[in-house]
Design an enzyme around this catalytic site. Sequence first.
Site, short mmCIF file in Angstrom:
data_model
loop_
_atom_site.label_atom_id
_atom_site.label_comp_id
_atom_site.label_asym_id
_atom_site.label_seq_id
_atom_site.Cartn_x
_atom_site.Cartn_y
_atom_site.Cartn_z
N HIS A 83 -7.78 1.83 6.10
CA HIS A 83 -8.90 2.03 6.82
C HIS A 83 -9.47 0.79 7.12
O HIS A 83 -9.12 -0.58 6.78
CB HIS A 83 -9.68 3.05 6.33
CG HIS A 83 -8.86 4.30 6.02
ND1 HIS A 83 -8.70 5.18 7.12
CD2 HIS A 83 -8.41 4.82 4.80
CE1 HIS A 83 -8.11 6.23 6.65
NE2 HIS A 83 -7.80 6.05 5.36
N THR B 225 0.77 -1.21 0.02
CA THR B 225 0.08 0.00 -0.05
C THR B 225 0.89 1.43 -0.06
O THR B 225 1.96 1.18 0.61
CB THR B 225 -0.94 0.11 1.17
OG1 THR B 225 -1.55 0.94 1.32
CG2 THR B 225 -0.30 -0.05 2.48
N ARG B 226 0.45 2.49 -0.60
CA ARG B 226 0.82 3.56 -0.44
C ARG B 226 -0.08 4.66 0.03
O ARG B 226 0.25 5.68 0.11
CB ARG B 226 1.30 4.27 -1.96
CG ARG B 226 0.27 4.08 -2.91
CD ARG B 226 0.65 4.63 -4.37
NE ARG B 226 -0.13 5.83 -4.40
CZ ARG B 226 -1.20 5.79 -5.03
NH1 ARG B 226 -1.69 4.99 -5.74
NH2 ARG B 226 -2.04 7.22 -4.80
N HIS C 125 -9.65 -1.97 4.33
CA HIS C 125 -8.31 -2.60 4.23
C HIS C 125 -8.09 -3.45 5.11
O HIS C 125 -7.73 -4.58 4.98
CB HIS C 125 -7.33 -1.34 4.05
CG HIS C 125 -7.23 -0.61 3.18
ND1 HIS C 125 -7.53 0.77 3.53
CD2 HIS C 125 -7.21 -0.07 1.83
CE1 HIS C 125 -7.90 1.63 2.68
NE2 HIS C 125 -7.47 1.19 1.55
N ARG D 256 -8.29 -3.18 -6.63
CA ARG D 256 -8.78 -2.43 -7.85
C ARG D 256 -7.73 -1.44 -8.08
O ARG D 256 -7.12 -0.95 -7.32
CB ARG D 256 -9.93 -1.85 -7.35
CG ARG D 256 -10.57 -1.39 -8.69
CD ARG D 256 -11.93 -0.31 -7.89
NE ARG D 256 -12.65 0.41 -9.20
CZ ARG D 256 -12.21 1.28 -9.71
NH1 ARG D 256 -11.30 2.04 -9.00
NH2 ARG D 256 -12.73 1.85 -10.78
#
Length: 570
Positions: free
Chosen positions: A202, A197-198, A205, A291
């Site tokens: 929340h 992730t970047r 996730h 996505r």
Amino acid sequence: MGAFKEPHGDELKQLYLTETAAEQEKQRARDYRSWDLTARQLSDVELILNGAFSPLEGFLTETEYKQVVRDMRLPSGVLWPIPVTLDVSPEFAGSTSKDEFIALRDPEGVLIATMEVSDIWEPDKAEEASGVFGTQDDHHPGVHYLMHRTGKMYLGGKLRGVEPPTSYAFKLLRDSPAELRGRFRKLGWRKVVAFQTRNPMHRAHHDMTLRAARDTEANLLIHPVIGMTRPGDVDHYTRVRCYEHMLKYYPEQTTALSLLNLAMRMAGPREALWHAIIRKNYGCTHFIVGRDHAGPGTDADGKSYYEPYAAQALLKEYEGEIGVTMVPFKEMVYVEEKAQFLPVDEVEPGMQAFKISGTELRRRLREGLEIPEWFSYPEIVEELRKSHPPRHKQGFTVFFTGLSGSGKSTIANALFAKLLELGGRRVTMLDGDLVRKHLSSELGFSREHRDINILRIGWVASEITRHGGIAICAPIAPYAATRRRVREMVEEGGAFIEIYVATPIEVCEQRDRKGLYAKARAGVIKEFTGISDPYEVPANPEMVIDTRALTPDLAAHRILVKLESLGYIK
Ligand code: PPS
């Protein structure tokens, strides 16, 4: 599934020299020419040296590069989708010869590695953009970086690691592939699913990663990227504090957090494949792809660069070959009736699904609006609020541009006084004459000197803005490209409001308050803007002011109203 996954290309590269050899290399490197690594190159070097980019042993050679761009493969046949290249200036390349050793240094001059230069070439950047990013559109951040920030020439060759790049923050959370593999072995984690992730994480996730771990019966590695990401992303310091809060919400002993100093390219599908390969090197067996993985957002027409599930499709094609199992996810949405998150394709007809996009979250933070309980955890929202104060507490720069004698300074001074009258904010004035006295006294008015002057103003203004202050700048700033660079610098930390003071040259000349136009006409002053030097009219300023129709007082008032309407002052 093997217990501890072999690395990509079968051997985990570890390119650091032993202590004695490193000391000798350091001595030798005193005679080498030095290349100061950019932030992105520094990340790349770190991951080449520690084996995260195995089987690479250095920056790609010309043959490797061409094959990677064209076929996503190294000449050995090993899959490698993203070119990792050392870009330099033509001057540096011109004075480097093949088989020469060069010293690669960090911005402070510390020797990180040496490189035996085996290839020097000029890449076809258009071809690289099309191959890697699938587009040559300048709006794509990866393409933009390639076209405008990447040096014209590439050098290829093997590296010898002398010293790992220094890092001061979150040291305990940074691991090399060997260290992470060691940790997994110690813990007896045989199956590990990695989450890349970047962004801040929340509840959606959290839910998705838990499901992934449960479905694959694997342990979870949260593996966020802390190198360069997309411009405008939440800074990694804030993000890491958020991830640390998030860790507490996983069942104990199931989940690990480690930081990856990867410089992302935002290359969508190809990048997703690269991410999976890198995670394989870190010992992971599974990789989550959601996505629009590593997508750079939309183009100027609001169209996505990649199909939302194109990354999943590409990874599906190669997962067998690389030996990392993809865990695909559809976008997760919140279904109130069920009080839970569901993949969007599992929402039953008639049920209402909610989501908050990154852009919407930033808007809510900026405007101090509510962020619902279902969306995130309180500690995470608090962390984000601290680093994203509402707009009226954020810094900004008001940048006046216009001819000499157009009235920039007078309006700027009026605005300065009005902002101080309102109170509650710190305001700094960077007027053209003031700057030339205190910052740029040695400079003249050639294009080069004007650019240096404006970039100095831009740098100071961007620092002020980043720290929540207001900077008012009022130089002539005749060149559009330089103004754009200042805008880019400032916008990294706040808003940039460009105001074109559009007083026509005839009026400026007629006023000639300093007597400079007369001197310019007489040829006593050379390179005088508007007379014997160019002024490029701004194409899209936030405001245009015609001083023939407005007094300075009224002009400043109008700017104030504009700032209020944009939410920058209250
Ligand atoms: S620039 O181009 O943005 O770096 O110029 P700036 O720093 O704003 O400086 C402009 C002031 O310098 C005086 N001056 C000249 N201006 C333009 N061209 C030439 N050759 C020149 N020589 C001296 C002039 O007073 C400008 O002040 P303002 O306030 O704009 O009238």
